[in-house]
Each structure stands twice: as C-alpha cells, then as structure tokens.
Motif scaffolding. Sequence first.
Motif: not given
Length: 78
Positions: A15-18, A20-26, A51-56, A62-69
């Motif tokens: 839930a926390a990862a979701s 934070l990930a949604i906020q980052a995507v926005i 495509a340039i924005f996709a990698l960062p 990934m950082v957000v998911i790891r941090m939440a876990y």
Amino acid sequence: MQRIKTFETLTRAAAAASFLAIQAVICIGTVYWAVAAILRMEGTAAIVLGAIFALPSAYVLMVVIRMAYDAETDPANQ
C-alpha cells in the motif's frame, strides 16, 4: 535482527509503495507534459522524450518500492 514478513506487513508495504509510486508517476508525468508542451513536441519527438524519461522513472519506482518494503518490515517500526 530479522525482518518481519507477515501478510499484514507485506500488505502495508504494498500500500505504501503504491501510494508513493502513484505520486512519483504523477510528478514525472507532469514534468514530461510540461517539457513536451514547452518544446511543442509531437509524434516521434514526444515518444523519444518519453523513452528518455522512462529509465529514470523506472529507477525512482524501484527505489520507492524498496524504501517502502524496508520501512514496513523493519522490526523497529512494529
């Protein structure tokens, strides 16, 4: 100390990862939209910028998911 991995902690981590990930995507999407609009990009140029924005963006997610876990399974937070 061993991480606490129960259904409850993993659900909270998801839930926390979701959230934070949604906020980052926005935020990333808004920056992409602003850059594409300012530079008046259309078609192929907009896809290349995406495509340039996709990698960062993938790295940030990934950082957000790891941090939440890490935060939700840490025994000190229980």
